[in-house]
Each structure stands twice: as structure tokens, then as C-alpha cells.
Enzyme design. Structure first.
Site, PDB file in Angstrom:
ATOM      1  N   PRO A   2      60.232  64.842  27.603  1.00  0.00           N
ATOM      2  CG  PRO A   2      60.647  63.135  26.271  1.00  0.00           C
ATOM      3  CD  PRO A   2      61.174  64.685  26.327  1.00  0.00           C
ATOM      4  CD  GLU A   3      58.303  67.402  32.870  1.00  0.00           C
ATOM      5  OE1 GLU A   3      57.905  67.270  33.943  1.00  0.00           O
ATOM      6  OE2 GLU A   3      57.922  68.240  32.135  1.00  0.00           O
ATOM      7  CE  LYS A  58      62.733  64.168  34.561  1.00  0.00           C
ATOM      8  NZ  LYS A  58      63.303  65.607  34.427  1.00  0.00           N
ATOM      9  NE  ARG A 274      65.512  73.843  32.467  1.00  0.00           N
ATOM     10  CZ  ARG A 274      66.435  74.272  31.771  1.00  0.00           C
ATOM     11  NH1 ARG A 274      66.547  75.533  30.954  1.00  0.00           N
ATOM     12  NH2 ARG A 274      67.538  73.318  31.536  1.00  0.00           N
TER      13      ARG A 274
END
Length: 293
Positions: A2-3, A58, A274
DNA sequence: AACTACTCCTGGAGGC
DNA sequence: TGCCTCCAGGAGTAGT
């Protein structure tokens, strides 16, 4: 996962169904998921009415009656689902388990029973999500401690601000720069890749190497990518891959697939641990790669 | 001060 | 089928 867009759309959804509801019982089965710097305990939310639901970076901030707030960070894999029986009233966050799966799931670790018989479920297959209980008048202090940067939709996020931050971290790879929440909040791995694709900038370009035109392009891309997700549907990538046939997201999750713009095969590299997907043709490589941390 | 590596955790995917 | 290994990713923290 979730961003900012996932959290914001979740907030908007929950606002429709949760405001005015009173919490009768609260339970978190994984003690590590409660961060309690004020020693208030989770049970202190019981009996209070949800008056407002805000977002900062966030994080979701539930403002309750009596001057108490509850801050929820879904981290990588948190999901909230507001249900009455089997009926889903509102939901959002990580799409695993599927939003229509029966609850509680084996990864459901939090429940909030409300005064109309509905339940707000917190499910998190990674258990990285965190719930914090904090006096409402100390929420700003709590946020300040985290040294969060500016909101991408706020008035402080200007081209000049971005240019200044880029100069200050001139050796950082753009991808790393965008993930740093102390500059701009809300971007995570997916939307950082999307913003760079949209701006046609290679993720390894050093932050300090951008021309004025490129900085303006990046600024607009960050805002556009986040706004598009909020208005047209969030990325919703269960396992970091786009669903077959989907034309969105446009870069992240498309490694080894053809670029939607030019047909070149999308590449996947690691930038600071990442996974980073980009089009080697649309996003030309820098002459000299920077550090990638 | 700025940057980097490591850590938390578990389910799904892929290899054999 | 079943075991094994790898991978995903936000952000706090410790180390350079």
C-alpha cells in the site's frame, strides 16, 4: 505494497462507512503489531466514536471521540476490510488474501467490532503493519518524529522544492531518492517506477544530473502518476507482476514484457535492494551510474 | 550528516 | 505431491 494511492482510496472508502460508528471491542492478536509509546493500550479505543479519518504519508489516522487517535500503517501487506456479516462495505490495501475472501483469514490479526454489528478487520500476511494509539493533540508530534517530507498534493511540493532536494542528494540514484520519505512522502516501489517511466528518466540517473526541464517533468510525473492511481484504480499487484493482458501499471511488474510505448523489452534491475522495472529505450541510461543504496 | 546494510515476516512461485 | 529456496517490500535501526 500500500502506497499513497492505495491508502488514500482506502481512506475515502472507509469514510463512507465508518464515520460516526462507535468501537465496542478492539483486539490485536499479534502484540508486536501494536506500537504504544504512550502506554494507552489498544482497549483505550473502546467506547469511542470514529469522528474523522485522515491520511498522512502512507498512514491512516482515525480520530476518535474524547481526544484519542489511532494511527494505522499497513506497511507491505496490510489490508483493511469493513464488513457486515459477509457483505463488504469498504476495503483496501494489499490484495492478498482477495478482498472477497471469507474473514477472518488465518492472517487476520486485528478486529474492531462496531456499534451497528459491522466489523473492521485488519489482515496482514507479513505482520509488518502497525497500530499506534496516541492522543489526538500529539499526532502532529508523532509525525514530526518520523521526519516525513512533503505531501505530493500539498502546496509545499513545488518544482523548486524538488530541485532543492535533488541538489542536496545529488549522488543518489533517482529511484532511491524517490523512495526516501523524508523528501516526498507516499511513493513506494511501484509508483516510483511509474513516475520515472512517465518522466522518461532512468532509475540510476544521479539526482544531481537532471536538467531544469527534466526536474519539471519528474515533478509533474510524480503528481500525475499518484493522481491517476487514485482516480482510475490503484496498482493492485499481488505478486509484483501485472496481471496478464493488463495495461497498467505501465512499468512496474512488466519485466521481460514489451514496453507499452515503444515495444522494447522492459528490464528489471535491483536498486538499493528494490526491484526496479524500466524501459531501457524510453529511459536512457546515465553516462556514469551512481551509487544505488 | 549522509548513506548503506540489515531486519522484521510469511505466502506464493518455481525447481527438482 | 512435497520439500526447498528465493522473493516481495516500508521503514526503523545500526553501522560505516
Amino acid at each position: 505494497m500500500p502506497e499513497l494511492p492505495e491508502v488514500e482510496t482506502l481512506r475515502l472508502d472507509l469514510c463512507r462507512t465508518l464515520i460516526g460508528r462507535r468501537i465496542l471491542h478492539a483486539d490485536l492478536t499479534k502484540p508486536r503489531m501494536l506500537v504504544d509509546p504512550y502506554g494507552l493500550g489498544l482497549l483505550s479505543v473502546e467506547g469511542r466514536t470514529i469522528e474523522r479519518l485522515r491520511r498522512r504519508a502512507k498512514m491512516l489516522v482515525f480520530d476518535l471521540s474524547g481526544g484519542l487517535s489511532m494511527v494505522v500503517h499497513l506497511k507491505l501487506a496490510g489490508q483493511l476490510s469493513h464488513r457486515k456479516g459477509d457483505h463488504v462495505l469498504a476495503k483496501g490495501g494489499h490484495p492478498v488474501p482477495p478482498f472477497d475472501a471469507p474473514l477472518p483469514h488465518k492472517s487476520t490479526h486485528g478486529r474492531f467490532d462496531l456499534d451497528d454489528g459491522s466489523v473492521l478487520w485488519l489482515t496482514d500476511i507479513r505482520q509488518f503493519g502497525r497500530v499506534t494509539v496516541v492522543p489526538t493533540d500529539l499526532v502532529d508530534d508523532l509525525m514530526a518524529e518520523k521526519k516525513l517530507g512533503v505531501e505530493p498534493f500539498g502546496p509545499e511540493f513545488t518544482v523548486d522544492y524538488l530541485a532543492q532536494r535533488l541538489r542536496r542528494h545529488k549522488a543518489l540514484a533517482l529511484k532511491t531518492f524517490l523512495l526516501d520519505q523524508s523528501g516526498i512522502v507516499g511513493l513506494g516501489n511501484i509508483y516510483a517506477d511509474e513516475a520515472l517511466f512517465e518522466a522518461k528518466l532512468h532509475p540510476l540517473r544521479p539526482a544531481g544530473s537532471l536538467t531544469a526541464g527534466e526536474i519539471a517533468r519528474l515533478h509533474r510525473s510524480v503528481v500525475d502518476v499518484l493522481r491517476y492511481a487514485i482516480e482510475n484504480g490503484v496498482a493492485d499487484l499481488p505478486y509484483a507482476r501485472v496481471r496478464p493482458g493488463a495495461d497498467y501499471p505501465r512499468a512496474h511488474g512488466r519485466a521481460d514484457m514489451p514496453c507499452l510505448t515503444c515495444g522494447t523489452t522492459i528490464e528489471r534491475i535491483k536498486v538499493g535492494a528494490r526491484s526496479t522495472d524500466f524501459c531501457p529505450s524510453c529511459q536512457p541510461a546515465p553516462a556514469r551510474p551512481p551509487r544505488t543504496g
